[in-house]
Design a protein around this motif. Structure first.
Motif, PDB file in Angstrom:
ATOM      1  N   ASP A   1       0.813  -1.214   0.000  1.00 30.35           N
ATOM      2  CA  ASP A   1       0.000   0.000   0.000  1.00 30.35           C
ATOM      3  C   ASP A   1       0.849   1.267   0.000  1.00 30.35           C
ATOM      4  O   ASP A   1       0.317   2.362   0.179  1.00 30.35           O
ATOM      5  CB  ASP A   1      -0.931   0.021   1.221  1.00 30.35           C
ATOM      6  N   ARG A   2       2.149   1.115  -0.185  1.00 21.26           N
ATOM      7  CA  ARG A   2       3.058   2.273  -0.158  1.00 21.26           C
ATOM      8  C   ARG A   2       3.824   2.327  -1.469  1.00 21.26           C
ATOM      9  O   ARG A   2       4.848   1.671  -1.645  1.00 21.26           O
ATOM     10  CB  ARG A   2       3.984   2.153   1.032  1.00 21.26           C
ATOM     11  N   PRO A   3       3.321   3.103  -2.429  1.00 18.48           N
ATOM     12  CA  PRO A   3       3.882   3.106  -3.788  1.00 18.48           C
ATOM     13  C   PRO A   3       5.379   3.379  -3.868  1.00 18.48           C
ATOM     14  O   PRO A   3       6.087   2.734  -4.637  1.00 18.48           O
ATOM     15  CB  PRO A   3       3.095   4.198  -4.506  1.00 18.48           C
ATOM     16  N   SER A   4       5.878   4.307  -3.082  1.00 16.93           N
ATOM     17  CA  SER A   4       7.305   4.644  -3.201  1.00 16.93           C
ATOM     18  C   SER A   4       8.185   3.486  -2.753  1.00 16.93           C
ATOM     19  O   SER A   4       9.190   3.177  -3.408  1.00 16.93           O
ATOM     20  CB  SER A   4       7.631   5.908  -2.409  1.00 16.93           C
TER      21      SER A   4
ATOM     22  N   SER B   1      10.563   1.124  -5.252  1.00 14.43           N
ATOM     23  CA  SER B   1      11.981   0.924  -4.949  1.00 14.43           C
ATOM     24  C   SER B   1      12.330  -0.562  -4.964  1.00 14.43           C
ATOM     25  O   SER B   1      13.362  -0.965  -5.512  1.00 14.43           O
ATOM     26  CB  SER B   1      12.329   1.524  -3.585  1.00 14.43           C
ATOM     27  N   ALA B   2      11.468  -1.380  -4.379  1.00 13.94           N
ATOM     28  CA  ALA B   2      11.705  -2.824  -4.367  1.00 13.94           C
ATOM     29  C   ALA B   2      11.661  -3.390  -5.787  1.00 13.94           C
ATOM     30  O   ALA B   2      12.482  -4.242  -6.146  1.00 13.94           O
ATOM     31  CB  ALA B   2      10.672  -3.516  -3.478  1.00 13.94           C
ATOM     32  N   VAL B   3      10.737  -2.921  -6.589  1.00 10.12           N
ATOM     33  CA  VAL B   3      10.655  -3.366  -7.991  1.00 10.12           C
ATOM     34  C   VAL B   3      11.938  -3.011  -8.730  1.00 10.12           C
ATOM     35  O   VAL B   3      12.493  -3.826  -9.471  1.00 10.12           O
ATOM     36  CB  VAL B   3       9.421  -2.750  -8.689  1.00 10.12           C
ATOM     37  N   ASN B   4      12.433  -1.805  -8.512  1.00 10.12           N
ATOM     38  CA  ASN B   4      13.668  -1.388  -9.176  1.00 10.12           C
ATOM     39  C   ASN B   4      14.856  -2.227  -8.742  1.00 10.12           C
ATOM     40  O   ASN B   4      15.744  -2.527  -9.555  1.00 10.12           O
ATOM     41  CB  ASN B   4      13.927   0.098  -8.930  1.00 10.12           C
ATOM     42  N   VAL B   5      14.898  -2.644  -7.474  1.00  8.06           N
ATOM     43  CA  VAL B   5      15.967  -3.522  -7.005  1.00  8.06           C
ATOM     44  C   VAL B   5      15.875  -4.877  -7.696  1.00  8.06           C
ATOM     45  O   VAL B   5      16.881  -5.440  -8.145  1.00  8.06           O
ATOM     46  CB  VAL B   5      15.923  -3.676  -5.464  1.00  8.06           C
ATOM     47  N   VAL B   6      14.663  -5.406  -7.809  1.00  9.40           N
ATOM     48  CA  VAL B   6      14.477  -6.691  -8.502  1.00  9.40           C
ATOM     49  C   VAL B   6      14.923  -6.578  -9.957  1.00  9.40           C
ATOM     50  O   VAL B   6      15.631  -7.457 -10.473  1.00  9.40           O
ATOM     51  CB  VAL B   6      13.002  -7.161  -8.417  1.00  9.40           C
ATOM     52  N   LEU B   7      14.534  -5.510 -10.620  1.00  9.77           N
ATOM     53  CA  LEU B   7      14.947  -5.319 -12.014  1.00  9.77           C
ATOM     54  C   LEU B   7      16.471  -5.255 -12.133  1.00  9.77           C
ATOM     55  O   LEU B   7      17.053  -5.863 -13.037  1.00  9.77           O
ATOM     56  CB  LEU B   7      14.309  -4.051 -12.582  1.00  9.77           C
TER      57      LEU B   7
ATOM     58  N   GLN C   1      -3.067   5.748  -5.166  1.00  7.43           N
ATOM     59  CA  GLN C   1      -1.953   4.958  -4.632  1.00  7.43           C
ATOM     60  C   GLN C   1      -1.986   3.524  -5.149  1.00  7.43           C
ATOM     61  O   GLN C   1      -0.939   2.958  -5.477  1.00  7.43           O
ATOM     62  CB  GLN C   1      -1.962   4.969  -3.107  1.00  7.43           C
ATOM     63  N   THR C   2      -3.171   2.938  -5.215  1.00 10.87           N
ATOM     64  CA  THR C   2      -3.245   1.564  -5.730  1.00 10.87           C
ATOM     65  C   THR C   2      -2.851   1.520  -7.203  1.00 10.87           C
ATOM     66  O   THR C   2      -2.191   0.585  -7.641  1.00 10.87           O
ATOM     67  CB  THR C   2      -4.644   0.943  -5.539  1.00 10.87           C
ATOM     68  N   GLU C   3      -3.224   2.537  -7.958  1.00  8.05           N
ATOM     69  CA  GLU C   3      -2.830   2.604  -9.376  1.00  8.05           C
ATOM     70  C   GLU C   3      -1.316   2.714  -9.505  1.00  8.05           C
ATOM     71  O   GLU C   3      -0.708   2.077 -10.379  1.00  8.05           O
ATOM     72  CB  GLU C   3      -3.503   3.785 -10.075  1.00  8.05           C
ATOM     73  N   GLN C   4      -0.691   3.502  -8.640  1.00 14.93           N
ATOM     74  CA  GLN C   4       0.760   3.644  -8.668  1.00 14.93           C
ATOM     75  C   GLN C   4       1.449   2.320  -8.315  1.00 14.93           C
ATOM     76  O   GLN C   4       2.465   1.971  -8.917  1.00 14.93           O
ATOM     77  CB  GLN C   4       1.207   4.750  -7.712  1.00 14.93           C
ATOM     78  N   CYS C   5       0.891   1.604  -7.368  1.00 19.17           N
ATOM     79  CA  CYS C   5       1.454   0.302  -6.984  1.00 19.17           C
ATOM     80  C   CYS C   5       1.356  -0.687  -8.139  1.00 19.17           C
ATOM     81  O   CYS C   5       2.313  -1.415  -8.425  1.00 19.17           O
ATOM     82  CB  CYS C   5       0.739  -0.249  -5.752  1.00 19.17           C
TER      83      CYS C   5
END
Length: 104
Positions: free
Chosen positions: A18-21, A25-31, A88-92
């Protein structure tokens, strides 16, 4: 091992769904991890990410319905709050969709 790192990061993604930022960040680390190791996400990890996306999609539906209901009732402050949660959900979801390229 990169698989252990990915599993830990996906667990954190679930905690911060529920926290887009933080999620982005976690998605970018995975990428970055997958780019550096030239790896793809396994079925299990992709399954967990899909489950996470389903939860967020369900939340999106709830927030959308709440916003519409508050708008019809004339409750402006509650409508704004529900629309912010919807954003926020859209950003997630947008952040998680970046991982689709790794599922192949």
């Amino acid at each position: 091992d990169s698989r252990d790192c990915l599993n830990i990061i996906v667990e954190h993604m679930q905690m911060f769904r529920d926290r887009p930022s933080l999620l982005e960040s976690a998605v970018n680390v995975v990428l970055a991890l997958c780019e550096n190791s030239n790896a793809h996400l396994g079925r299990k990890v992709m399954g967990r990410i899909e489950s996470l996306m389903e939860i967020i999609r369900s939340n999106r539906t709830v927030h959308r319905r709440r916003a519409m209901s508050f708008a019809h009732q004339g409750k402006h402050d509650a409508e704004v709050e529900a629309r912010d949660a919807l954003l926020q959900t859209e950003q997630c979801l947008a952040a998680l969709k970046k991982l689709n390229v790794l599922g192949a």
